[in-house]
Every structure is written in structure tokens, then in C-alpha cells.
Design a protein around this motif. Structure first.
Motif, PDB file in Angstrom:
ATOM      1  N   HIS A  50     -27.518  37.534 -16.233  1.00  0.00           N
ATOM      2  CA  HIS A  50     -28.778  37.134 -15.614  1.00  0.00           C
ATOM      3  C   HIS A  50     -29.781  36.437 -16.470  1.00  0.00           C
ATOM      4  N   PRO A  51     -30.637  35.427 -16.033  1.00  0.00           N
ATOM      5  CA  PRO A  51     -31.647  35.051 -16.801  1.00  0.00           C
ATOM      6  C   PRO A  51     -32.554  36.039 -17.732  1.00  0.00           C
ATOM      7  N   SER A  52     -32.748  37.164 -17.250  1.00  0.00           N
ATOM      8  CA  SER A  52     -33.387  37.938 -17.920  1.00  0.00           C
ATOM      9  C   SER A  52     -32.567  38.725 -19.186  1.00  0.00           C
ATOM     10  N   GLY A  53     -31.303  38.181 -19.227  1.00  0.00           N
ATOM     11  CA  GLY A  53     -30.623  38.582 -20.456  1.00  0.00           C
ATOM     12  C   GLY A  53     -29.913  40.106 -19.877  1.00  0.00           C
ATOM     13  N   SER A  54     -29.982  40.719 -18.835  1.00  0.00           N
ATOM     14  CA  SER A  54     -29.515  41.779 -18.496  1.00  0.00           C
ATOM     15  C   SER A  54     -28.147  41.354 -17.663  1.00  0.00           C
ATOM     16  N   PRO A  55     -26.986  42.252 -17.631  1.00  0.00           N
ATOM     17  CA  PRO A  55     -26.099  42.041 -16.857  1.00  0.00           C
ATOM     18  C   PRO A  55     -26.329  41.661 -15.229  1.00  0.00           C
ATOM     19  N   TRP A  56     -25.465  40.904 -15.013  1.00  0.00           N
ATOM     20  CA  TRP A  56     -25.809  40.552 -13.341  1.00  0.00           C
ATOM     21  C   TRP A  56     -25.408  41.698 -12.471  1.00  0.00           C
ATOM     22  N   GLY A  57     -26.600  42.143 -11.446  1.00  0.00           N
ATOM     23  CA  GLY A  57     -26.171  43.283 -10.631  1.00  0.00           C
ATOM     24  C   GLY A  57     -27.268  43.146  -9.411  1.00  0.00           C
ATOM     25  N   THR A  98     -42.542  42.317 -17.455  1.00  0.00           N
ATOM     26  CA  THR A  98     -41.830  41.278 -18.177  1.00  0.00           C
ATOM     27  C   THR A  98     -40.848  40.502 -17.225  1.00  0.00           C
ATOM     28  N   ASP A  99     -40.973  40.805 -15.814  1.00  0.00           N
ATOM     29  CA  ASP A  99     -40.135  40.034 -14.918  1.00  0.00           C
ATOM     30  C   ASP A  99     -40.642  39.026 -14.452  1.00  0.00           C
ATOM     31  N   GLN A 100     -39.881  37.725 -14.641  1.00  0.00           N
ATOM     32  CA  GLN A 100     -40.484  36.481 -14.153  1.00  0.00           C
ATOM     33  C   GLN A 100     -40.533  36.322 -12.626  1.00  0.00           C
ATOM     34  N   PRO A 101     -41.483  35.343 -12.195  1.00  0.00           N
ATOM     35  CA  PRO A 101     -41.722  35.422 -10.636  1.00  0.00           C
ATOM     36  C   PRO A 101     -40.421  34.771  -9.970  1.00  0.00           C
ATOM     37  N   GLN A 102     -39.697  34.169 -10.633  1.00  0.00           N
ATOM     38  CA  GLN A 102     -38.487  33.693  -9.658  1.00  0.00           C
ATOM     39  C   GLN A 102     -37.300  34.748  -9.830  1.00  0.00           C
ATOM     40  N   TRP A 103     -37.338  35.980 -10.392  1.00  0.00           N
ATOM     41  CA  TRP A 103     -36.322  36.934 -10.332  1.00  0.00           C
ATOM     42  C   TRP A 103     -36.706  38.131  -9.333  1.00  0.00           C
ATOM     43  N   GLY A 104     -35.947  38.288  -8.506  1.00  0.00           N
ATOM     44  CA  GLY A 104     -35.918  39.487  -7.380  1.00  0.00           C
ATOM     45  C   GLY A 104     -37.241  38.842  -6.318  1.00  0.00           C
ATOM     46  N   SER A 108     -27.310  27.270  -3.654  1.00  0.00           N
ATOM     47  CA  SER A 108     -27.496  28.320  -4.701  1.00  0.00           C
ATOM     48  C   SER A 108     -28.457  28.184  -5.808  1.00  0.00           C
ATOM     49  N   ASP A 109     -28.778  29.408  -6.466  1.00  0.00           N
ATOM     50  CA  ASP A 109     -29.759  29.258  -7.420  1.00  0.00           C
ATOM     51  C   ASP A 109     -29.443  30.279  -8.744  1.00  0.00           C
ATOM     52  N   PRO A 110     -29.579  29.496  -9.797  1.00  0.00           N
ATOM     53  CA  PRO A 110     -29.095  30.347 -11.054  1.00  0.00           C
ATOM     54  C   PRO A 110     -30.105  31.530 -11.254  1.00  0.00           C
ATOM     55  N   ASN A 111     -31.295  31.715 -10.548  1.00  0.00           N
ATOM     56  CA  ASN A 111     -32.333  32.623 -10.736  1.00  0.00           C
ATOM     57  C   ASN A 111     -31.751  33.843  -9.775  1.00  0.00           C
ATOM     58  N   PHE A 112     -31.106  33.748  -8.696  1.00  0.00           N
ATOM     59  CA  PHE A 112     -30.602  34.614  -7.751  1.00  0.00           C
ATOM     60  C   PHE A 112     -29.625  35.520  -8.183  1.00  0.00           C
ATOM     61  N   ALA A 113     -29.799  36.668  -8.048  1.00  0.00           N
ATOM     62  CA  ALA A 113     -28.781  37.518  -8.214  1.00  0.00           C
ATOM     63  C   ALA A 113     -27.914  38.101  -7.040  1.00  0.00           C
TER      64      ALA A 113
END
Length: 670
Positions: A274-281, A363-369, A327-332
Motif C-alpha cells: 500500500h502507498p503507506s508502506g503497509s501490506p494491502w488490506g 500519519t495517514d494521507q488524505p487520499q488513503w481510506g 481504478s486508483d493506486p491509493n484505493f485499498a
């Protein structure tokens, strides 16, 4: 269009008192360290049923704890007892739960009363209602056909239950349609040409059940024989005989039109992590839809399908056809969708973390979740912006974008939305490129030391109030309050939009009958766009360009409103004629015109309320679909002439005094 990260989503009377609203000037940078440190949502005291709360422009009217049988007191966050989605019909709210459902009488929203509870385990218990039928999603293998509570015996059931709720005190299951992946959610779809049936689109996201429990189910790959993945099911329900409900088609909405591959959308994660560096979930791999929001009035549905957002033609409900995808590379995990009332925009949500993780951290960016807002242009989805809850939440709070619906303020696009333990946020996305928060409600975390599942699953507007289903705490009722971002007239006008029933995934167009509140709401909205304001004496003629607002002003001279301009006058006096030709809008409230008034060819709205004109009044050729010119509770000292207006001029049952002949469409307005 680039997003905020620099990446590009990939395409495939009473007249209400004057309250001049000001624009929100604070830059909303959600979920980051730059959020307003004085926001009252920061640092709320924890508690299960006694947490501290904070609110802005929302008032909590009532709360009802979860009834017995729908809560584990030793573990408030137990998933098997989680409160889930809501549906409404008449004076009743239907509240889903992983262990069944409850029905509340909401005739008095400030004092909802429990009508009945039905224990029927199986998760996730999403609700829809149509006429006397209640539909319930079931996806867990513990579910039994007969709603029994012992999962070790009985016939397994995963799919959609149908209850007869003509007697709300005694719901009776009349049908149960089995599906291979159960029903995580479902969507009602109506056909304007078929009043005898309703259709149910089933979104199943669970693992494929064994054929031993339902013949024909299989976990074949996309290239195999009729795999149970990469499809939805369409159930046809005869309203006169719901027990005959059955699957009539299994559309492959993800098919690649070039190759014919049924797994033709996103089949791999955009990046290793995931763009946050964490695993996709969850993982954004598209083999099912999570939510499908049907809007039969426009013949479209918007589907959030794990790795993609898609737009669907539902003009033939049995055979829906995909017409666009993004699609969107920011969307999990594309989770849910809501159209605006005009059907020109759609909001998709991203349930990063699956709803059980803390995803509104500093720490979470506005385009995540977050929400992604798209304009619909020529049947295509065009990215406009992201919106994320604009305040960080603690590590003890599961928080991410979740279920919401429109608030019917005429002339504006407003969404009220649940963010789990991030609370409720109301956003204005009228400007799809610049959404902003205008109201909120939040409680502190359930636990001070650990993340206990909770928060709002859904937040929906229904007939004048906002209702929330709280996973661990129960059922809430809110009232929207006027304030900086929403005026009293806008609140009142929203309350005048009434629905017989509400289902989040069966979107119904809101309409408003002409009223003082609706007319004044349009005035209030135009005031926000004032390009010039006159509050004292203006000597000499006044030429209006842009949006000119007179507030307690005195104009010593004629007023000319140029083509495309707007004149808004309240508590003001004009000594001279007022002339507007091809203006965008002309509104006069509690004002005096010492001279003739001529309003012709407006492209927006025209209203004269509690106003005196010392001369003739002419309204002609004002043609704005669905918006009636208004002359109400006013005095005309001269002729009143109304010609060629469409719709015709109305007086809102507040008759006028006319000291001269009344001609044309205005003959009955005095």
C-alpha cells in the motif's frame, strides 16, 4: 487529473431570518498533523455507553442501546453482534445486526420505540425494504435456513432472506434465495416498465461455499467452467408471490470486452505494498462487488468492486451492462457509492483496513481510506477530488470511510457519512473539486487502551432527521442545525423532501414542492457567492454584474441587472426602476422598489416576497425547469403582468395586494 499525491487515477410566512453564510476558508488537510488542534473531536474521553462526545451543527436527539440478544456485555465489539446497515419505511427504521434485526417506531424521532427484535444469526444483516417486504443479506456459514441459533444442525443458508413485514410486530420469513458466496450486501433495483417485480443484485464477497451445501458452486479459475467468482447474481422477486423469488441471471460485469476474459478488471495490486508502506488490506483484486448503488430514475448504478469503481447501465435490470470503470493506486478496497441527486457525480469510498483498523491517524494521507469524487461526463467517470475526515483519530479507534447518503438541501450536493469511530461527518461536494466538512458528531473511543470494534456503520438522512447505526452502542437520531454552513431555510427545505421508503443502495430522486423555505434556500445559496455587497446608501444608478447583494441598503437610482448577473435584495430600498433581462437570478425579500420592476428571461430563479413595488411589475419568459417564479405576500401599486413563464408564477398561498389590473398568468395571484 492528478490527485493530491501527484498520481493520476486511471480511467477505464414565514420567510426565514436572513443569515449570510461565509465561505469556509480553512484548508482541509484531513488526517494529518496540520489538522486544527482545537478541534473538539481530539482527545474525547473513552467509554462504551458513556464516552464523551463532540458535535458541530448536529444535535443528538435520541440514543437507544442495543436490545438484549444483540450485544455481548463482556465484549461490546463482538463482530457476531455488530449493528450493521439501516433501511426505512413509513414510521419505521429497520436496523440490521450480525445476529438478526430490530425494528423501531420513529414517528417521533426524538423518542424512538422498539417494536420488535428478530434473532436470526448469519451476518452481516444488511437491510432493504420495499412495500411489505424486508430483504436481509446473509454471508456467514453459521447461518441456518430457519434462523436457528445452533450452527451445528439444520440446513445451511447463505444468500438473501425475504421477510413479510406487513405486521411489523411479527416479521415472517417468506423466502430465502441461496447463493454461492452468500450476500455481503444487496441492492434493490426497480424497473419503470415492470411494477409487478423488484430485482435484487447480490454482492457476495465470502469464499465460495462447497457444492455439498449448494449444487453448482465451485472455486474454478476465471478460465474454468462457470466459476462462482467474477459475477453478481440477479434475483427476480414477484411482489405478489415473493416465495417464488429466484436467481434469473449472473452477470459478468468484469469481462474484458476485447479478450472476453471474465476477470477483465484489476487482477493484481498496483504496487507491492500500500502507498503507506503497509501490506494491502483488504487487497484490491476485483472478483466481486462490495456495494452496488442503483439509481433507477437515471438508469444507472455505481458499483464499488474491490479493485475498481464501475458505472453500469441498468435500463434492463436483468442484464446490467458495464459502461465505464476506474481504478486508483491509493484505493485499498472500493467499498460503496452514492450519486448526487442529479446523477452527475458519484462518490466512491475506500475501506482501507476493512473497517477494523485505525486508518485516520496523523500519519495517514488524505487520499488513503477516503472518498473519491467523480463527475459523470458523457457516461464516463472523471476524477475530481478526494475527501477524508479532517481530524485525526486515536490508535484505539477503527476509522475509515463508510456508509452515507444524501442530505436533500435543494441546490446543493451534501452527504452525511459514517466513519466508524471517526463518527459522522457531513460534507458539501457541490464543488466536486473542493469538498468541505460542514457538520460532525463524534464520540470517544470505546476503550482507553486497545482498539475495540465500534463506531458508526451507517449514517442516513430520512424525512427530516439523520439516523445512525452504531456497531457497539446501538441506534442514534440527530437533527441538523442551522449555522455557518447551512441556513435555517436550507434545513427546513431539506425537511420538506419526503420519502415513503429509503434504502441506501436503491437511490431515490429527491423532489421539493414549491415553498417559502425552498425559495429562501436558493436565495441563501446565492448570497454565498456575492461578488459585491451594498449595506449602506448607494447614490445614483446601480449596474449589477456578477452577484450583487443588497443588505439593508438604500439605492438612490435605477438598478440594471445585466445578462447572466444576479440581484439579491433583503431589507433594502431602491428609488427607481429595476430591470433585469436574461439575468441568472433576481430575489427581493422585505424590500421596496419605488418604480417599475421588470424581470424577463431569467436562467435561474426569480422571487419577490414581502416586497412593495410602487409601479407596474412584469415577469415574462422566465423559463427554468422545475423552478417557479414567485410573487408572494407582496404589494404592487400598479399593473401586474405575467406572460410566457414556464413554470407559471406562483404565490405559495400567500396572496398579494395589487392596485391595478392583473394580466396573464398572474390573474390568480392577488
Amino acid at each position: 487529473m492528478p490527485d493530491r499525491s501527484g498520481r493520476r487515477p486511471r480511467s477505464r410566512s414565514q420567510v426565514f431570518g436572513f443569515a449570510a453564510a461565509v465561505l469556509l476558508l480553512v484548508s482541509l488537510v484531513p488526517g494529518t498533523a496540520s489538522a486544527d488542534e482545537t478541534d473538539p473531536r481530539i482527545g474525547l474521553a473513552p467509554g462504551w455507553l458513556d464516552a464523551q462526545s463532540a458535535a458541530s451543527n448536529l444535535a443528538l436527539l435520541a440514543h437507544r442501546d442495543k436490545p438484549e440478544g444483540f450485544v455481548n456485555p463482556t465484549n461490546p465489539g463482538a463482530v457476531s453482534f455488530a449493528t450493521s446497515d439501516l433501511a426505512f419505511s413509513g414510521d419505521h427504521a429497520f436496523v440490521g445486526n450480525f445476529n438478526g434485526f430490530t425494528i423501531y417506531n420513529i414517528a417521533d424521532p426524538a423518542a424512538p420505540t422498539l417494536v420488535t427484535s428478530v434473532v436470526c444469526p448469519g451476518g452481516q444483516g444488511d437491510m432493504s425494504v420495499y412495500g411489505d417486504l424486508l430483504f436481509m443479506s446473509v454471508e456467514e456459514s453459521r447461518a441456518r435456513l430457519d434462523c436457528g441459533t445452533d450452527p451445528s444442525v439444520g440446513i445451511r443458508f447463505q444468500g438473501v432472506r425475504i421477510f413479510d413485514v406487513s405486521d411489523v410486530t411479527n416479521p415472517v420469513q417468506v423466502a430465502a434465495v441461496q447463493t454461492c458466496r452468500g450476500s455481503h450486501t444487496h441492492s434493490l433495483v426497480t424497473d419503470p416498465d415492470d411494477a409487478a417485480h423488484v430485482y435484487v443484485y447480490v454482492s457476495g464477497t465470502a469464499g465460495v461455499r462447497p457444492a455439498s451445501t449448494l449444487a453448482g458452486c465451485n472455486n474454478n479459475p476465471a478460465s474454468g467452467e462457470n466459476p462462482s467468482r467474477w459475477r453478481i447474481e440477479v434475483i427476480k422477486v414477484p411482489l405478489a408471490a415473493p416465495e417464488q423469488a429466484a436467481i434469473v441471471s449472473e452477470p459478468r460485469l468484469f469481462t474484458d470486452p476485447q479478450t472476453g476474459a471474465i476477470n477483465g478488471l484489476q487482477n493484481q495490486v498496483p504496487t507491492p505494498t500500500h502507498p503507506s508502506g503497509s501490506p494491502w488490506g483488504p487487497s484490491p483484486i476485483t472478483d466481486a462487488c462490495h456495494d452496488i448503488t442503483a439509481y433507477p430514475a437515471i438508469g444507472l448504478a455505481a458499483a464499488a468492486c474491490e479493485g475498481n469503481g464501475i458505472l453500469i447501465d441498468i435500463s434492463d435490470p436483468v442484464n446490467p451492462v458495464r459502461i465505464d470503470e476506474v481504478s486508483d493506486p491509493n484505493f485499498a478496497y472500493w467499498h460503496s457509492a452514492t450519486f448526487n441527486n442529479d446523477g452527475t457525480k458519484v462518490i466512491f469510498t475506500d475501506e482501507w483496513g476493512g473497517g477494523t483498523g485505525a486508518r485516520c491517524r496523523t500519519t495517514d494521507q488524505p487520499q488513503w481510506g477516503a472518498n473519491a469524487i467523480f463527475d459523470i461526463v458523457d457516461g464516463k467517470l472523471r476524477f475530481a477530488s478526494y475527501y477524508k475526515l479532517p481530524v485525526p483519530q486515536s490508535l484505539q479507534e477503527n476509522c475509515v470511510a463508510h456508509n452515507g447518503a444524501l442530505v436533500p438541501v435543494p441546490g446543493r450536493d451534501i452527504l452525511v457519512q459514517a466513519w466508524y469511530q471517526g463518527g459522522i461527518s457531513m460534507i458539501d461536494f457541490t464543488d466536486s473539486a473542493h469538498p468541505r466538512e460542514i457538520a460532525f458528531f463524534d464520540r470517544g473511543p470505546i476503550s482507553p487502551t486497545s482498539l475495540v470494534l465500534g463506531g458508526f456503520w451507517s449514517a442516513y438522512w430520512y424525512n427530516g432527521h439523520i439516523y445512525g447505526s452504531e456497531i457497539a452502542r446501538g441506534f442514534d437520531v440527530f437533527r441538523m442545525l442551522p449555522g455557518e454552513h447551512v441556513t435555517a431555510a436550507e434545513v427546513a427545505a431539506a425537511g420538506e423532501a419526503r420519502l415513503a421508503q429509503f434504502n441506501a443502495q436503491h437511490q431515490t430522486r429527491f423532489t421539493w414542492a414549491p415553498s417559502f423555505a425552498v425559495a429562501r434556500a436558493r436565495f441563501d445559496q446565492l448570497v454565498r457567492a456575492c461578488t459585491s455587497t451594498v449595506t449602506g446608501r448607494h447614490r445614483g444608478p446601480l449596474t449589477v454584474s456578477g452577484v450583487t447583494c443588497l443588505d439593508g441598503a438604500t439605492v438612490d437610482g435605477p438598478v440594471l441587472v445585466r445578462s447572466g448577473a444576479s440581484l439579491l435584495s433583503i431589507d433594502s430600498s431602491i428609488s427607481g426602476p429595476v430591470s433585469a433581462s436574461s439575468a441568472k437570478a433576481v430575489h427581493l425579500y422585505h424590500s421596496t422598489v419605488r418604480g417599475p420592476l421588470s424581470v424577463t428571461g431569467t436562467t435561474g430563479s426569480a422571487a419577490m416576497v414581502d416586497t412593495s413595488v410602487h409601479g407596474p411589475v412584469v415577469l415574462a419568459d422566465n423559463r427554468t425547469p422545475g423552478i417557479e417564479p414567485i410573487i408572494a405576500d407582496s404589494t404592487v401599486r400598479g399593473p401586474l403582468v405575467c406572460l410566457g413563464n414556464s413554470p407559471a408564477v406562483i404565490n405559495l398561498d400567500a396572496r398579494n395586494t395589487v392596485r391595478g389590473p392583473v394580466l396573464g398568468q398572474c390573474a390568480d395571484l392577488d
